[in-house]
Design an enzyme around this catalytic site. Sequence first.
Site, PDB file in Angstrom:
ATOM      1  N   ARG A  49       0.820  -1.238   0.000  1.00 39.20           N
ATOM      2  CA  ARG A  49       0.000   0.000   0.000  1.00 39.20           C
ATOM      3  C   ARG A  49       0.838   1.265   0.000  1.00 39.20           C
ATOM      4  O   ARG A  49       0.349   2.326  -0.362  1.00 39.20           O
ATOM      5  CB  ARG A  49      -0.854   0.034   1.272  1.00 39.20           C
ATOM      6  CG  ARG A  49      -1.988  -0.935   1.261  1.00 39.20           C
ATOM      7  CD  ARG A  49      -2.728  -0.834   2.562  1.00 39.20           C
ATOM      8  NE  ARG A  49      -3.502   0.409   2.578  1.00 39.20           N
ATOM      9  CZ  ARG A  49      -4.806   0.464   2.819  1.00 39.20           C
ATOM     10  NH1 ARG A  49      -5.483  -0.620   3.067  1.00 39.20           N
ATOM     11  NH2 ARG A  49      -5.438   1.610   2.804  1.00 39.20           N
ATOM     12  N   PHE A  93      -5.209  -3.746  -1.339  1.00 37.68           N
ATOM     13  CA  PHE A  93      -5.616  -5.123  -1.623  1.00 37.68           C
ATOM     14  C   PHE A  93      -7.129  -5.318  -1.530  1.00 37.68           C
ATOM     15  O   PHE A  93      -7.669  -6.318  -1.983  1.00 37.68           O
ATOM     16  CB  PHE A  93      -4.922  -6.116  -0.664  1.00 37.68           C
ATOM     17  CG  PHE A  93      -3.409  -6.066  -0.721  1.00 37.68           C
ATOM     18  CD1 PHE A  93      -2.748  -5.434  -1.770  1.00 37.68           C
ATOM     19  CD2 PHE A  93      -2.646  -6.666   0.273  1.00 37.68           C
ATOM     20  CE1 PHE A  93      -1.359  -5.392  -1.823  1.00 37.68           C
ATOM     21  CE2 PHE A  93      -1.262  -6.625   0.232  1.00 37.68           C
ATOM     22  CZ  PHE A  93      -0.619  -5.978  -0.811  1.00 37.68           C
ATOM     23  N   LYS A 151       1.386 -19.831   6.820  1.00 33.99           N
ATOM     24  CA  LYS A 151       0.699 -20.082   8.071  1.00 33.99           C
ATOM     25  C   LYS A 151       0.576 -18.770   8.844  1.00 33.99           C
ATOM     26  O   LYS A 151       1.366 -17.870   8.554  1.00 33.99           O
ATOM     27  CB  LYS A 151       1.435 -21.125   8.891  1.00 33.99           C
ATOM     28  CG  LYS A 151       2.721 -20.588   9.572  1.00 33.99           C
ATOM     29  CD  LYS A 151       3.223 -21.517  10.615  1.00 33.99           C
ATOM     30  CE  LYS A 151       3.264 -20.950  11.974  1.00 33.99           C
ATOM     31  NZ  LYS A 151       4.198 -19.901  12.268  1.00 33.99           N
ATOM     32  N   HIS A 181       7.370 -23.607   6.618  1.00 39.00           N
ATOM     33  CA  HIS A 181       8.758 -23.486   6.132  1.00 39.00           C
ATOM     34  C   HIS A 181       9.660 -24.607   6.672  1.00 39.00           C
ATOM     35  O   HIS A 181      10.712 -24.872   6.105  1.00 39.00           O
ATOM     36  CB  HIS A 181       9.327 -22.087   6.406  1.00 39.00           C
ATOM     37  CG  HIS A 181       9.780 -21.855   7.816  1.00 39.00           C
ATOM     38  ND1 HIS A 181       8.929 -21.463   8.819  1.00 39.00           N
ATOM     39  CD2 HIS A 181      11.002 -21.954   8.396  1.00 39.00           C
ATOM     40  CE1 HIS A 181       9.606 -21.337   9.937  1.00 39.00           C
ATOM     41  NE2 HIS A 181      10.873 -21.610   9.716  1.00 39.00           N
ATOM     42  N   LYS A 185      13.302 -27.120   5.015  1.00 36.50           N
ATOM     43  CA  LYS A 185      14.642 -27.229   5.594  1.00 36.50           C
ATOM     44  C   LYS A 185      15.302 -28.507   5.088  1.00 36.50           C
ATOM     45  O   LYS A 185      14.681 -29.573   5.081  1.00 36.50           O
ATOM     46  CB  LYS A 185      14.564 -27.264   7.131  1.00 36.50           C
ATOM     47  CG  LYS A 185      14.188 -25.909   7.746  1.00 36.50           C
ATOM     48  CD  LYS A 185      14.156 -26.012   9.260  1.00 36.50           C
ATOM     49  CE  LYS A 185      13.538 -24.789   9.895  1.00 36.50           C
ATOM     50  NZ  LYS A 185      14.458 -23.705  10.167  1.00 36.50           N
ATOM     51  N   ASP A 238       1.428 -21.282  17.154  1.00 39.75           N
ATOM     52  CA  ASP A 238       2.567 -20.777  16.384  1.00 39.75           C
ATOM     53  C   ASP A 238       3.518 -21.908  15.951  1.00 39.75           C
ATOM     54  O   ASP A 238       4.102 -21.842  14.879  1.00 39.75           O
ATOM     55  CB  ASP A 238       3.331 -19.754  17.246  1.00 39.75           C
ATOM     56  CG  ASP A 238       4.374 -18.986  16.466  1.00 39.75           C
ATOM     57  OD1 ASP A 238       4.054 -18.506  15.361  1.00 39.75           O
ATOM     58  OD2 ASP A 238       5.525 -18.869  16.942  1.00 39.75           O
ATOM     59  N   HIS A 243       4.655 -26.691  12.573  1.00 40.54           N
ATOM     60  CA  HIS A 243       6.010 -27.248  12.440  1.00 40.54           C
ATOM     61  C   HIS A 243       6.196 -28.559  13.226  1.00 40.54           C
ATOM     62  O   HIS A 243       6.732 -29.538  12.709  1.00 40.54           O
ATOM     63  CB  HIS A 243       7.058 -26.257  12.944  1.00 40.54           C
ATOM     64  CG  HIS A 243       6.946 -24.889  12.339  1.00 40.54           C
ATOM     65  ND1 HIS A 243       6.608 -24.678  11.033  1.00 40.54           N
ATOM     66  CD2 HIS A 243       7.126 -23.646  12.876  1.00 40.54           C
ATOM     67  CE1 HIS A 243       6.598 -23.377  10.789  1.00 40.54           C
ATOM     68  NE2 HIS A 243       6.895 -22.732  11.888  1.00 40.54           N
ATOM     69  N   LYS A 348      19.228 -22.101  20.607  1.00 42.34           N
ATOM     70  CA  LYS A 348      18.413 -22.456  19.437  1.00 42.34           C
ATOM     71  C   LYS A 348      18.829 -23.857  19.032  1.00 42.34           C
ATOM     72  O   LYS A 348      19.985 -24.097  18.677  1.00 42.34           O
ATOM     73  CB  LYS A 348      18.665 -21.471  18.291  1.00 42.34           C
ATOM     74  CG  LYS A 348      17.801 -21.784  17.078  1.00 42.34           C
ATOM     75  CD  LYS A 348      17.687 -20.597  16.140  1.00 42.34           C
ATOM     76  CE  LYS A 348      16.862 -20.917  14.899  1.00 42.34           C
ATOM     77  NZ  LYS A 348      15.437 -21.035  15.143  1.00 42.34           N
TER      78      LYS A 348
HETATM   79  C1  BG6 Z   1       7.777 -19.325  12.736  1.00 35.89           C
HETATM   80  C2  BG6 Z   1       7.173 -18.876  14.033  1.00 35.89           C
HETATM   81  O1  BG6 Z   1       6.840 -20.048  11.973  1.00 35.89           O
HETATM   82  O2  BG6 Z   1       8.894 -20.167  13.017  1.00 35.89           O
HETATM   83  C3  BG6 Z   1       8.197 -18.154  14.870  1.00 35.89           C
HETATM   84  O3  BG6 Z   1       6.085 -18.013  13.757  1.00 35.89           O
HETATM   85  C4  BG6 Z   1       9.426 -19.000  15.067  1.00 35.89           C
HETATM   86  O4  BG6 Z   1       7.661 -17.783  16.133  1.00 35.89           O
HETATM   87  C5  BG6 Z   1       9.927 -19.521  13.732  1.00 35.89           C
HETATM   88  O5  BG6 Z   1      10.414 -18.203  15.688  1.00 35.89           O
HETATM   89  C6  BG6 Z   1      11.045 -20.534  13.932  1.00 35.89           C
HETATM   90  O6  BG6 Z   1      11.594 -20.858  12.681  1.00 35.89           O
HETATM   91  P1  BG6 Z   1      13.109 -21.288  12.541  1.00 35.89           P
HETATM   92  O7  BG6 Z   1      13.266 -21.595  11.086  1.00 35.89           O
HETATM   93  O8  BG6 Z   1      13.939 -20.115  12.981  1.00 35.89           O
HETATM   94  O9  BG6 Z   1      13.295 -22.466  13.423  1.00 35.89           O
END
Ligand code: BG6
Length: 495
Positions: A49, A93, A151, A181, A185, A238, A243, A348
Amino acid sequence: MVNRITNRCDIMLFGALGDLAQRKLFPAFYQLERAGLLANDSRILALARRELDTAAVRKQLLERLEQSVKPEEFDRSVAEAFLQRVEYQVLDFQDEKAFGVLNDWREGGNCERSNELIVYMATPPAMYGVIARNLRSASCCTEKTRVVVEKPIGHDLESSRVINDELGEVYKESQLFRIDHYLGKETVQNLIALRFANNLFASQWDQNHISHVEITVAESVGIEGRWGYFDKAGQIRDMIQNHMLQLLCLIAMDPPSDLSADSIRDEKVKVLKALRTITPDMMESYVVRGQYTAGTSIGKPVPGYLEEEGANKRSETETFVALKVEIDNWRWSGVPFYIRTGKRLPEKLSQIIIHFKPAPHYIFDPDQKHLANNKLIIRLQPDEGMSLKILTKDQGLHKGMRLRQGPLELTFSETFEAERIPDAYERLLWEIMKGNQYLFVRRDEVEYAWRWVDQIIRNWSDGGDPPKRYAAGTWGPVASIAMITRDGRSWYEDA
Ligand code: BG6
């Protein structure tokens, strides 16, 4: 060797100035360009926009690419060449009439109307239906158009059906590419190779040989300025609904008859249908939800969830979930899957651990009996690879028949040194351009996943306990340790 995509694609990117497009999609397109994979005439129409022109957007994108792409992978001339493909169009949109301008782009310049059209909706899901209808009114799409959506598809079963119906009114299922996503991976895809290319594992992959499975997806970050979105979703919507359940499906599914999208998706759906419903009386022993308080993350003090910017101090949204999941079928009867995911955990780390049952008759030192089961550790990120823990004899005369557990190790970065591991979005975009749906989620998968998750959310709202607190930088509430300990087991890092 990877081949250039031969079909020329016109990509309409709705929400092109948003976080997802800037952080993930443009860098992924850039990498495809750098790898020489984009067809010569493929073009991107960036739509948003904000009143900007193409030159300003290209300049902004160049700066963002320079920041987000690793320095050793950034090549200014490639980035500039890539940005020549990008044009910008201001668009409301919701404004049906304004969509006519999209046809001008399709037909104008050197455009080939015969280019395949990809519509990428990097927008909130509430916009999917209206964008789809407006595209139809403007006759922008054909039967071959591919539509990509992100998502979350809704916040429960009912709302996901509304969104899927709205998309389904305009497009056939074979045109829809629903992104999770994690499926893009490299290491997640590798689960399919690991399981179905190695008979060694295939013959051991069931309740006769496996005692339990752990799946952990831990993040050290908090909610990163996304309080508004996250507080409505929580960790269960989430991460678990999508996932985590996708990972569970790839570990638990039966062998597909081939690698086609529907063969794989049919098998995943069978797993989702077999998930045992978590009823209110099971909540205490099967579900733990947590919320982080202030603590230390990677050596730095960080605020609690309720102290994050924009927080509602009374929120009971969970930032951590641990579940014991049972799959009611022949393969997995009696094999619990312990899954957990959370924000502000110590690191992580995404990993899956398959715990095999011990040998039927143990003849070694009784003190070492706890070692006597093999484990397969699949590291999804970081340090992607696998490790199979096996038992051998400890070396030396004086050791007698003492056992030692050692790894058979496969670390991808060492073994396949030359290969760069692509980001999930690079692969997903590439598959979309090729028209391959096997890494995308079918409508029934989304809906069965919601059906199972909705029950847990309902149990919480019907008088369930509030989330248990855990300090940022720890592995979640102690109740999550208690959940697995009750079954005589422990999370891998505690073992
Ligand atoms: C996203 C979530 O789908 O995946 C996020 O909305 C999360 O909250 C992320 O941090 C994690 O993805 P990755 O690829 O960093 O493990």
